[in-house]
Design an enzyme around this catalytic site. Structure first.
Site, PDB file in Angstrom:
ATOM      1  N   GLN A  95      13.711 -20.363  18.356  1.00  0.00           N
ATOM      2  CA  GLN A  95      13.509 -19.147  17.545  1.00  0.00           C
ATOM      3  C   GLN A  95      13.161 -19.460  16.091  1.00  0.00           C
ATOM      4  O   GLN A  95      12.992 -18.532  15.295  1.00  0.00           O
ATOM      5  CB  GLN A  95      14.765 -18.252  17.603  1.00  0.00           C
ATOM      6  CG  GLN A  95      15.064 -17.685  18.972  1.00  0.00           C
ATOM      7  CD  GLN A  95      13.979 -16.735  19.493  1.00  0.00           C
ATOM      8  OE1 GLN A  95      13.211 -16.155  18.732  1.00  0.00           O
ATOM      9  NE2 GLN A  95      13.906 -16.588  20.807  1.00  0.00           N
ATOM     10  N   HIS A 125      21.564 -20.189  23.683  1.00  0.00           N
ATOM     11  CA  HIS A 125      20.791 -19.717  24.834  1.00  0.00           C
ATOM     12  C   HIS A 125      21.195 -20.613  26.020  1.00  0.00           C
ATOM     13  O   HIS A 125      21.541 -21.777  25.843  1.00  0.00           O
ATOM     14  CB  HIS A 125      19.309 -19.917  24.489  1.00  0.00           C
ATOM     15  CG  HIS A 125      18.337 -19.346  25.458  1.00  0.00           C
ATOM     16  ND1 HIS A 125      18.026 -19.973  26.640  1.00  0.00           N
ATOM     17  CD2 HIS A 125      17.577 -18.232  25.414  1.00  0.00           C
ATOM     18  CE1 HIS A 125      17.108 -19.258  27.278  1.00  0.00           C
ATOM     19  NE2 HIS A 125      16.822 -18.187  26.568  1.00  0.00           N
ATOM     20  N   ASP A 141      17.891 -26.839  18.838  1.00  0.00           N
ATOM     21  CA  ASP A 141      17.074 -25.923  19.634  1.00  0.00           C
ATOM     22  C   ASP A 141      16.323 -25.027  18.655  1.00  0.00           C
ATOM     23  O   ASP A 141      16.906 -24.105  18.081  1.00  0.00           O
ATOM     24  CB  ASP A 141      17.984 -25.107  20.569  1.00  0.00           C
ATOM     25  CG  ASP A 141      17.215 -24.015  21.303  1.00  0.00           C
ATOM     26  OD1 ASP A 141      16.010 -23.845  21.046  1.00  0.00           O
ATOM     27  OD2 ASP A 141      17.845 -23.328  22.136  1.00  0.00           O
ATOM     28  N   LYS A 153       6.126 -19.229  21.526  1.00  0.00           N
ATOM     29  CA  LYS A 153       6.847 -18.219  20.725  1.00  0.00           C
ATOM     30  C   LYS A 153       6.250 -18.235  19.313  1.00  0.00           C
ATOM     31  O   LYS A 153       5.091 -17.875  19.170  1.00  0.00           O
ATOM     32  CB  LYS A 153       8.340 -18.517  20.720  1.00  0.00           C
ATOM     33  CG  LYS A 153       9.004 -18.371  22.114  1.00  0.00           C
ATOM     34  CD  LYS A 153      10.501 -18.600  21.994  1.00  0.00           C
ATOM     35  CE  LYS A 153      11.182 -18.794  23.337  1.00  0.00           C
ATOM     36  NZ  LYS A 153      11.555 -17.518  23.975  1.00  0.00           N
ATOM     37  N   CYS A 185      19.543 -14.218  28.131  1.00  0.00           N
ATOM     38  CA  CYS A 185      19.880 -15.589  28.575  1.00  0.00           C
ATOM     39  C   CYS A 185      20.871 -16.250  27.624  1.00  0.00           C
ATOM     40  O   CYS A 185      20.780 -17.452  27.355  1.00  0.00           O
ATOM     41  CB  CYS A 185      18.640 -16.472  28.699  1.00  0.00           C
ATOM     42  SG  CYS A 185      17.447 -15.888  29.881  1.00  0.00           S
TER      43      CYS A 185
HETATM   44  C1  PLP Z   1      17.310 -19.956  21.328  1.00  0.00           C
HETATM   45  C2  PLP Z   1      16.483 -20.180  22.565  1.00  0.00           C
HETATM   46  N1  PLP Z   1      16.543 -21.354  23.193  1.00  0.00           N
HETATM   47  C3  PLP Z   1      15.821 -21.615  24.294  1.00  0.00           C
HETATM   48  C4  PLP Z   1      14.974 -20.670  24.816  1.00  0.00           C
HETATM   49  C5  PLP Z   1      14.172 -20.996  26.043  1.00  0.00           C
HETATM   50  O1  PLP Z   1      12.819 -21.092  25.664  1.00  0.00           O
HETATM   51  P1  PLP Z   1      11.667 -21.363  26.708  1.00  0.00           P
HETATM   52  O2  PLP Z   1      11.372 -20.072  27.363  1.00  0.00           O
HETATM   53  O3  PLP Z   1      10.530 -21.850  25.843  1.00  0.00           O
HETATM   54  O4  PLP Z   1      12.125 -22.407  27.638  1.00  0.00           O
HETATM   55  C6  PLP Z   1      14.869 -19.426  24.197  1.00  0.00           C
HETATM   56  C7  PLP Z   1      14.008 -18.365  24.768  1.00  0.00           C
HETATM   57  O5  PLP Z   1      14.065 -17.230  24.429  1.00  0.00           O
HETATM   58  C8  PLP Z   1      15.635 -19.175  23.038  1.00  0.00           C
HETATM   59  O6  PLP Z   1      15.576 -17.999  22.413  1.00  0.00           O
END
Ligand code: PLP
Length: 392
Positions: A191, A112, A188, A214, A351
């Site tokens: 998900q 992402h 990260d 989430k 994104c």
């Molecule tokens: C894999 C991943 N990393 C980072 C993010 C960013 O998350 P946040 O909106 O909590 O900043 C997302 C959001 O969909 C994501 O799917």
């Protein structure tokens, strides 16, 4: 296994729509909303700023919530920082690590933007960034990461579950490879947190970033950052809440976690997050994982049978499925599903442009499942996609 129809009573919005966008943000259960209301109605005050009863009550509730969240991940509370989202958590590490000229960072094409751009930005400090490939199902090959490591590698940043492909990365292997060379790993977990059991002590990653809004079912504006050794990161935002002493000659910062939580925190959000995590714990994360993965795998299998629909990601996917309908823009698919059956899905690049561009995918539609979705909703969704394929 829990009763999904009982669970749905705690999410009133689900009576109005078919919500298949939990990968972006989940709905928040009633007990968490009530915990936030309780804060506003009964003890709304600032954190740690006063000796009066409301401030003490608010501070205690915030710290209780931190403990619930830390405990959920088997992490010490003092290593668990409350942030506003996954993105902020990753940026705290990227900007506080102190990267210098020629320092080497490894990330992957499957990330992402929130786990990609903050590392690319370190080039401004002279750092060198290498990007590992993903295969057509979105998997990273740990062996390739091993080959990329040099004596200048300072950090490896990798996503746990792809938000486009639903691929579950072999992060245990990547951590093992990295630690052989004493290289820290940031995971990260946007998900994965709340969608599968995660024991941070056992996983042994160095940094773990996740959203509260989430899989953990908390409100928007909440996130977490676990730092195994807080001394490795310098706080980038300073001020109230971070300081133990200050005069004209200088200042001293408090220990973690406070040194990373400058200013008034999101008290109601974090308190709501604590209640949401308790709710999730009662249902059992293993049950949630089995439920979500079954729905997504079933949906993927049935979508694949529709002529003109291309489905991305592996068979053993986590709880989301990205797809395209031949001849239609992803946003058109999303709008048609909404119009036809009030189905809420995500569309676009999610994104996560690098991986999709590399695989020649020009964006996609994505249905993502949570603990409150049902088989009936999958039926309606698959039928609506089938109808979408017909001339409008
Ligand atoms: C894999 C991943 N990393 C980072 C993010 C960013 O998350 P946040 O909106 O909590 O900043 C997302 C959001 O969909 C994501 O799917």
């Amino acid at each position: 296994m829990y009763d999904v129809y009982e669970v749905r009573k705690d999410f009133p919005v689900l009576e109005k729509v078919i919500y298949l966008d939990s990968g972006a943000t989940t709905q928040t259960p009633k007990p968490a909303v009530e915990a936030m209301n309780d804060f506003f109605y009964n003890y709304g005050a600032n954190y740690g700023r006063g000796a009066h009863r409301l401030s003490i009550a608010a501070t205690n509730a915030f710290e209780d919530a931190r403990e619930i969240v830390a405990d959920f991940f088997n992490a010490p509370p003092e290593n668990t920082i409350m942030t506003k989202n996954t993105t902020e958590s990753i940026n705290i590490v990227a900007n506080g690590f102190g990267f210098q000229k020629d320092d080497h960072i490894i990330t992957t094409m499957g990330e992402h933007h929130s786990n990609f751009v903050p590392w690319l930005r370190q080039k401004e400090n002279g750092a060198v960034v290498s990007v590992a490939d993903i295969d057509p199902e979105g998997f990273v090959n740990p062996e390739q990461i091993d080959e990329m490591i040099t004596d200048k590698t300072k950090l490896i940043a990798v996503g746990h579950i792809s938000n486009v492909f639903g691929s579950i990365q072999n992060i245990e292997k990547i951590i093992q490879i990295a630690h052989k060379s004493n290289i820290p790993v940031l995971v990260d977990g946007a998900q994965s947190a709340g969608h599968m059991e995660i024991d941070l002590a056992a996983l042994d990653c160095d940094y773990f970033a996740a959203a509260g809004h989430k899989g953990l079912l908390g409100p928007q504006g909440t996130g977490i950052l676990y730092i195994k050794d807080p001394e490795t990161i310098q706080p980038t935002v300073l001020g109230g809440g971070t300081t133990s002493d200050a005069d004209a000659c200088g200042f001293k910062t408090k220990p973690a976690p406070e040194r990373f939580e400058a200013g008034t925190p999101n008290l109601p959000g974090v308190i709501g997050l604590g209640a949401a995590v308790e709710y999730l714990q009662k249902l059992g994360v293993k049950n949630v994982e089995a439920h979500e993965n079954k729905l997504a795998r079933d949906a993927a299998k049935r979508l694949k049978e529709i002529e003109g629909v291309e489905v991305y990601g592996p068979e053993n996917r986590a709880g989301l499925v990205s797809f395209n309908v031949e001849g239609l823009e992803p946003h058109t698919v999303a709008m048609r599903l909404d119009k036809a059956e009030k189905i809420c899905i995500r569309s676009g690049y999610h994104c996560a442009m690098p991986g999709q561009k590399a695989l020649g995918i020009n964006g996609s539609a994505r249905a993502s499942f949570a603990l409150y979705n049902t088989e009936e909703e999958v039926d309606i969704f698959v039928k609506a996609v089938l109808d979408t394929c017909q001339p409008f």
